[in-house]
Design an enzyme around this catalytic site. Structure first.
Site, PDB file in Angstrom:
ATOM      1  N   ASP A  91      12.314  -5.974   3.154  1.00 60.05           N
ATOM      2  CA  ASP A  91      11.319  -5.075   2.552  1.00 60.05           C
ATOM      3  C   ASP A  91      10.235  -4.676   3.550  1.00 60.05           C
ATOM      4  O   ASP A  91       9.734  -5.513   4.307  1.00 60.05           O
ATOM      5  CB  ASP A  91      10.680  -5.823   1.368  1.00 60.05           C
ATOM      6  CG  ASP A  91       9.587  -5.036   0.678  1.00 60.05           C
ATOM      7  OD1 ASP A  91       9.907  -4.002   0.072  1.00 60.05           O
ATOM      8  OD2 ASP A  91       8.415  -5.457   0.745  1.00 60.05           O
ATOM      9  N   GLU A 145      14.543  -1.940   5.253  1.00 58.72           N
ATOM     10  CA  GLU A 145      13.844  -0.888   4.517  1.00 58.72           C
ATOM     11  C   GLU A 145      12.676  -0.419   5.363  1.00 58.72           C
ATOM     12  O   GLU A 145      11.719  -1.142   5.573  1.00 58.72           O
ATOM     13  CB  GLU A 145      13.294  -1.369   3.178  1.00 58.72           C
ATOM     14  CG  GLU A 145      12.644  -0.224   2.419  1.00 58.72           C
ATOM     15  CD  GLU A 145      11.393  -0.601   1.644  1.00 58.72           C
ATOM     16  OE1 GLU A 145      11.162   0.007   0.605  1.00 58.72           O
ATOM     17  OE2 GLU A 145      10.633  -1.473   2.081  1.00 58.72           O
TER      18      GLU A 145
HETATM   19  C1  LIG Z   1      11.302   0.524  -1.595  1.00 61.54           C
HETATM   20  C2  LIG Z   1      10.537  -0.758  -1.758  1.00 61.54           C
HETATM   21  O1  LIG Z   1      11.097  -1.779  -2.068  1.00 61.54           O
HETATM   22  N1  LIG Z   1       9.238  -0.705  -1.527  1.00 61.54           N
HETATM   23  C3  LIG Z   1       8.416  -1.857  -1.637  1.00 61.54           C
HETATM   24  C4  LIG Z   1       7.735  -2.050  -0.326  1.00 61.54           C
HETATM   25  O2  LIG Z   1       6.866  -3.126  -0.369  1.00 61.54           O
HETATM   26  C5  LIG Z   1       5.854  -3.008  -1.324  1.00 61.54           C
HETATM   27  C6  LIG Z   1       5.039  -4.238  -1.228  1.00 61.54           C
HETATM   28  O3  LIG Z   1       5.881  -5.345  -1.064  1.00 61.54           O
HETATM   29  C7  LIG Z   1       6.442  -2.822  -2.742  1.00 61.54           C
HETATM   30  O4  LIG Z   1       5.418  -2.532  -3.650  1.00 61.54           O
HETATM   31  C8  LIG Z   1       7.416  -1.690  -2.748  1.00 61.54           C
HETATM   32  O5  LIG Z   1       8.083  -1.645  -3.975  1.00 61.54           O
END
Ligand SMILES: CC(=O)N[C@H]1CO[C@H](CO)[C@@H](O)[C@@H]1O
Ligand SMILES: *[C@@H]1O[C@H](CO)[C@@H](O)[C@H](O)[C@H]1NC(C)=O
Ligand SMILES: *[C@@H]1O[C@H](CO)[C@@H](O)[C@H](O)[C@H]1NC(C)=O
Ligand SMILES: *[C@@H]1O[C@H](CO)[C@@H](O)[C@H](O)[C@H]1NC(C)=O
Ligand SMILES: *[C@@H]1O[C@H](CO)[C@@H](O)[C@H](O)[C@H]1NC(C)=O
Ligand SMILES: *[C@@H]1O[C@H](CO)[C@@H](O)[C@H](O)[C@H]1NC(C)=O
Ligand SMILES: *[C@@H]1O[C@H](CO)[C@@H](O)[C@H](O)[C@H]1NC(C)=O
Ligand SMILES: *[C@@H]1O[C@H](CO)[C@@H](O)[C@H](O)[C@H]1NC(C)=O
Ligand SMILES: [Ca+2]
Ligand SMILES: [Ca+2]
Length: 590
Positions: free
Chosen positions: A223, A291
């Site tokens: 993430d 990600e």
């Molecule tokens: C796409 C995704 O999973 N985004 C996440 C990125 O990180 C933030 C904080 O951990 C999350 O709020 C998002 O959902």
């Protein structure tokens, strides 16, 4: 020798694809994202859980999916629905126990499904015992997080150490009375950033990876990677000049808080942990998917630093239902295919828990077209749960909104921020709560369209989004999709097409009409295709069905549809026979 060919030809009748043994499992997988609160509730509390997931894994097999990843299931105060983790090595009681997790993994293995965990390395919850100890300056946790004294003004007021802004808005620094210092949080204040400059943090997070590998997971989706490291001299970010609001994330550039070289080096170190694990166990690769919402060059760089692949969000971030075929070809397909490193595995993502659903971001009529594109381009396909049946966003009132990104807004603006509409329960059937839960009330309301839009109805129907999806996952098993080349062509401003070719296979052509009107086109640009083509898979709203014959030079394609076409003569015969005869001939010529 001729005898040999005949024997091989007969063998070919039994097995049909000639997939090269060199590809690793993950390179050709179709991956499915499960949002655990919303997939299946086993105990009637209105929230999905691990036993629920386990009870429905057969659906993934039926859908032809190879692997699934589960959004965070770790203990969490749920300030950011599980992305605020208070223990990286346990399961939240809402979802079950570690035993439930082990059972889920065992069942998945027995069904031949790979399991991918969400790894959230940038921050923990402020309720994690590491942070509690860090606030109290208890070693070794004192420097597990990023603490800074504030700036003391002449009148005695203390202000944050610099102008960094949180992704969720407001200062990225929050004052902590106990520690008498500010801590950094690139996301919510309940999500303090871990200090990756501290070797003990680095080691502790590697232990987290090994903990889950030992429990049988096949890889990780990592993430929010770009935010891992910050500049350790804490300079002010340059101002963008885009807004006067210093609490807006767009107020400053993110030169010192995003995409640092050290972040890439950390990804490389995690890859070494995975490869080392593979070498010391069964030799099966454990994978890491990154990600990273970033521009193309910063995204592709993850390939060079050990990610098996960084997610390709082009079909989410760069285009939508208002885009022309020309725009989709250029900004989504070419932008990826022309920049992906040689021999790297591509991937395609059309939805996730942060974005509107395909039926809403594009249109309900385009669900099949997007699945066709997603599953037949080269590399990995990623499906967000419910997209296999074309689920739609559900409007949710301000009172019912639970996503912190929506709740932080007022009644007039929450709709542009809340991610709840794309997170409603999976629509299994037409029974109570769409078969998701026995509870009539669920954590988010079930979409009101569930009586007609549900999996059971689509299984029963002759044609449905689900039937299209199944046909696509089956076609993905063929070498032409797993290993074939791709040639993308713009046919006219509204229609693009691509052809997949592989020696010894019947080519596959995909034609997509992104316009609101039907189009008649010629596919002459594809020299290798026969003059008469057979429809192999078609959008449910197109007037064509499997087996229809169409002309290469005058093909009518209805509004918002996509078609999968194969050459007539060869496709009539089971393609495998030809493939293996050709393979056999080639073999005996050697
Ligand atoms: C796409 C995704 O999973 N985004 C996440 C990125 O990180 C933030 C904080 O951990 C999350 O709020 C998002 O959902
Ligand atoms: C049904 O779900 C609601 C939340 O939507 C919850 O408050 C209630 O306790 C649940 N009922 C049971 C029997 O668990
Ligand atoms: C931060 O402030 C504390 C007192 O609150 C002081 O002891 C410490 O030296 C300061 N640190 C730095 C780096 O200025
Ligand atoms: C101290 O000074 C700052 C900057 O001039 C100002 O914003 C703040 O209101 C002042 N605080 C007090 C208590 O006077
Ligand atoms: C590699 O794996 C072995 C066995 O699992 C483990 O003991 C060792 O610490 C690992 N080394 C690294 C650098 O991760
Ligand atoms: C991509 O982003 C990086 C980091 O933000 C930046 O340095 C680079 O100029 C960008 N490249 C393009 C082509 O915009
Ligand atoms: C098709 O029509 C819809 C609804 O009017 C519109 O939102 C969309 O932008 C149109 N698509 C294109 C590609 O023009
Ligand atoms: C890509 O793979 C081919 C075939 O295995 C190999 O010959 C070539 O060197 C590779 N290219 C790169 C850049 O790794
Ligand atoms: Ca439950
Ligand atoms: Ca960070």
């Amino acid at each position: 020798m001729r005898m040999g060919i005949i024997v091989l030809g007969l063998i070919a009748l039994l097995g049909c694809s000639s997939v090269n043994g060199d590809t690793e499992w993950w390179q050709t997988m179709s991956l499915y994202q499960i949002y655990p609160r919303s997939w299946k509730d086993s105990d009637g509390d209105g929230i999905g859980d691990l036993q629920g997931i386990e009870s429905k894994l057969e659906h993934l097999v039926d859908a032809g999916v190879d692997a699934f990843w589960i959004s965070p299931i770790y203990p969490s105060p749920m300030a950011d629905f599980g992305y605020d983790i208070s223990d990286f090595m346990d399961i939240d009681p809402i979802f079950g126990t570690l035993d439930d997790f082990d059972n889920l993994v065992a069942t998945a293995k027995s069904l031949g499904l790979k399991v991918v965990m969400d790894f959230v390395p940038n921050h923990s919850s402020d309720e994690h015992e590491w942070f509690i100890n860090s606030m109290a300056s208890v070693d070794p946790y004192t420097d597990y997080y990023i603490w800074k004294n504030g700036t003391v003004l002449e009148n005695g007021t203390i202000t944050p150490p610099n102008n960094w802004v949180s992704v969720f808005g407001g200062s990225a620094w929050t004052w902590n009375n106990q520690r008498q210092a500010y801590y950094l949080h690139q996301f919510a204040e309940e999500q303090p950033d871990l200090n990756y400059w501290n070797e003990e943090v680095v080691a502790a997070m590697k232990e987290v990876l090994v903990f889950w590998l030992d429990r049988g997971v096949d890889g990780f989706r990592v993430d929010a990677i770009p935010h891992l490291f910050e500049d350790s001299t804490f300079p002010d970010e340059p101002l963008t000049g885009d807004t006067d609001d210093p609490t807006d994330y767009g107020y400053v550039e993110h030169d010192y808080t995003k995409h640092l070289q050290e972040t890439y080096d950390m990804v490389q170190q995690w890859r070494e942990v995975l490869d080392n694990y593979t070498e010391n166990s069964d030799g099966v690769p454990r994978i890491m998917m990154a990600e990273a919402y970033a521009n193309t060059s910063m995204t592709m760089k993850y390939y060079d630093y050990g990610a098996h692949f960084p997610f390709n969000f082009n079909l989410i971030s760069n285009v939508d239902g208002s885009s022309t075929a020309a725009e989709i070809k250029e900004s989504a397909l070419d932008e990826w295919l022309n920049n992906v490193p040689d021999n790297a595995t591509s991937n395609w993502v059309i939805g996730n828990h942060d974005k509107s659903r395909v039926a809403t971001r594009y249109s309900p009529e385009q669900v099949d077209a997007l699945n066709i594109i997603n599953l037949l381009l080269p590399g990995v396909s990623v499906t967000y749960y419910g997209e296999e049946i074309g689920m739609e966003d559900q409007w949710i009132s301000y009172e019912d909104t639970v996503d912190p990104q929506g709740c932080n807004q007022d009644e007039d603006t929450y709709e542009s921020y809340s991610r709840d509409p794309a997170r409603t329960p999976m629509q299994w059937d037409a029974t109570t709560s769409a078969g998701f839960s026995t509870n009539e009330s669920t954590w988010l309301p079930v979409n009101t369209n569930y009586l007609t839009l549900n999996l059971a109805a689509q299984v029963a129907a002759d044609t449905s989004h689900y039937k299209v999806y199944q046909a696509l996952t089956a076609l993905r098993k063929e070498a032409v999709i797993q290993e074939g080349s791709v040639n993308v062509q713009l046919i006219n401003n509204n229609v693009f097409a691509f052809m997949r070719e592989h020696s010894g296979s019947v080519p596959v052509m995909v034609v997509a009409n992104m316009a609101n009107n039907s189009e008649t086109v010629s596919l002459e640009v594809f020299d290798n295709a026969a003059d008469t083509l057979l429809v192999s898979i078609a959008s449910v709203d197109s007037s064509l069905t499997e087996g229809s014959e169409v002309s290469k030079t005058s093909l009518e394609i209805s509004a918002l549809s996509a078609l999968v076409l194969r050459s007539g003569a060869e496709a009539l015969i089971s393609s495998g026979i030809i493939i293996l005869f050709v393979t056999a001939l080639a073999y005996f010529h050697h």
